[in-house]
Design a protein around this motif. Structure first.
Motif, short mmCIF file in Angstrom:
data_model
loop_
_atom_site.label_atom_id
_atom_site.label_comp_id
_atom_site.label_asym_id
_atom_site.label_seq_id
_atom_site.Cartn_x
_atom_site.Cartn_y
_atom_site.Cartn_z
N HIS A 12 0.69 -1.32 0.02
CA HIS A 12 -0.08 0.02 -0.03
C HIS A 12 0.98 1.24 -0.19
CE1 HIS A 12 -2.20 -3.38 2.06
NE2 HIS A 12 -3.27 -2.72 1.36
N LEU A 13 1.86 1.51 0.69
CA LEU A 13 2.72 2.41 0.68
C LEU A 13 3.38 2.83 -0.51
CD1 LEU A 13 4.56 1.63 4.15
CD2 LEU A 13 2.80 3.20 3.58
N ARG A 14 3.71 1.68 -1.49
CA ARG A 14 4.20 1.83 -2.83
C ARG A 14 3.34 1.81 -3.78
NH1 ARG A 14 5.78 2.45 -6.83
NH2 ARG A 14 7.51 1.49 -8.24
N TYR A 15 2.06 1.44 -3.95
CA TYR A 15 1.04 1.52 -4.83
C TYR A 15 -0.26 2.02 -4.53
CZ TYR A 15 4.50 -1.13 -7.50
OH TYR A 15 5.58 -1.72 -7.94
N GLY A 42 7.63 -2.55 -10.65
CA GLY A 42 7.59 -1.58 -12.00
C GLY A 42 7.06 -0.03 -11.48
N GLY A 43 7.38 0.81 -12.18
CA GLY A 43 6.97 2.27 -11.89
C GLY A 43 8.09 3.11 -11.26
N PRO A 44 7.57 4.33 -10.84
CA PRO A 44 8.85 5.09 -10.28
C PRO A 44 9.03 4.87 -8.71
CG PRO A 44 6.50 6.42 -10.85
CD PRO A 44 6.40 4.94 -11.13
N VAL A 45 9.77 4.04 -8.54
CA VAL A 45 9.77 3.70 -7.12
C VAL A 45 10.46 4.84 -6.13
CG1 VAL A 45 12.21 2.25 -7.42
CG2 VAL A 45 10.87 1.75 -5.55
N PHE A 46 11.47 5.38 -6.79
CA PHE A 46 12.29 6.20 -5.99
C PHE A 46 11.26 7.51 -5.50
CE2 PHE A 46 15.91 4.25 -8.42
CZ PHE A 46 16.28 3.73 -7.06
N ASP A 47 10.10 7.75 -6.59
CA ASP A 47 9.32 8.75 -6.21
C ASP A 47 8.45 8.43 -5.03
OD1 ASP A 47 9.90 10.14 -8.33
OD2 ASP A 47 8.09 9.86 -9.42
N ALA A 48 8.01 7.24 -4.96
CA ALA A 48 7.48 6.42 -3.52
C ALA A 48 8.21 6.54 -2.53
CB ALA A 48 6.96 5.12 -3.74
#
Length: 286
Positions: A12-15, A42-48
């Motif tokens: 949840h913290l990521r997606y 997948g996706g902008p992990v560093f934004d999260a």
């Protein structure tokens, strides 16, 4: 970077909604959890990662794990340096090789020689300008070869979907120095029937992945245990019951050699942040 105590592992913290993720992160920090762990599919992990770091001031934020097939090491090092400059030494980079079925779905045949791929990825992180220090990274590791590599090239290991027996064996392989930071899936519930209803299908998806299946076979479970999701297997992998039952399992990991345990909560609604369950666990595990 304090990696003792208990953390939270949460997709949840990521997606999930990133506004609620930030709000939840701030609360989890105040509740006394020591680290927040998020996956990378997948996706902008560093934004999260940045979202959680910005919302908090003390807690460690960790990737569990950064999928090395999805990122260029030079870009990873640049992002790591930027986040560290902005937020200090609170970002722990967990790195892993993921699974062939996930990697090959994007590019058939790409998933080859995962141990060699990890070594190459670490080499390139070391050679980046600036590099990602070994003490700020851990490896997702289950088998002996990857565990040994983690002891040599990282601060420790972050095993996922493991038992307390795996924690004991891992500590023997690592020795006393490297950090051992296992994930523990938990279900707060009233009894076995509710636990099985919530957790069986969730667990079965992982048992279809060779990395996890082979690790459980090494631990002494049978092919029939995996095929049927036997009670013995279920109870060894998932801690269920009341808060005291969850605390016992966390304490068993610690007794077996874990430095830090991150709990992943399963509920009836996989899309809802399990905020109430986190609060209950914080009171019991703090």
């Amino acid at each position: 970077m304090d990696l003792s105590g208990v953390g939270v592992w949460s997709h949840h913290l990521r997606y999930g909604d990133q506004g609620e993720a930030a709000e939840a992160a701030a609360e989890l920090e105040e509740l006394g959890f020591r680290a927040l762990w998020m996956p990378d599919a997948g996706g902008p992990v560093f934004d999260a990662v940045g979202n959680l770091l910005t919302a908090t001031s003390r807690i460690v934020v960790a990737t569990g794990i950064l999928n090395l097939w999805m990122h260029a090491p030079a870009d990873v090092a640049t992002s790591f340096a930027a986040l560290s400059s902005a937020h200090g030494d609170r970002f722990l980079m967990g790195i892993g090789v993921s699974h062939a079925v996930a990697v090959d779905a994007r590019e058939p045949g790409r998933y080859r020689k995962p141990l060699a791929a990890m070594k190459t990825f670490l080499d390139e992180l070391d050679q980046a300008d600036p590099p990602v220090p070994a003490e700020r990274r851990v490896l997702a590791a289950l088998g002996p070869k990857m565990l040994s590599l983690a002891a040599e090239r990282a601060r420790g290991v972050h095993p996922y979907l493991v038992t307390t027996e795996h924690t004991r064996r891992t500590r023997e392989i690592l020795g006393e120095g490297p950090l051992l930071l296992p994930e523990q899936t938990v279900i707060l519930c009233s009894g076995a029937e509710e636990a099985r209803e919530l957790g069986t299908d969730w667990l079965r998806r992982y048992l279809d992945l060779p990395n996890y299946a082979n690790n459980l076979l090494r631990l002494g479970f049978s092919a029939e245990d995996l095929a049927s999701v036997s009670d013995r297997l279920f109870d060894a992998v998932i801690a269920w019951g009341d808060e005291e039952a969850i605390k016992r399992r966390v304490d068993e990991h610690r007794a077996a050699g874990a430095d830090h345990v991150c709990v992943q909560v399963i509920t009836a609604d996989p899309n809802a942040f399990p905020r109430e369950q986190w609060r209950r666990l914080a009171a019991a595990l703090g």
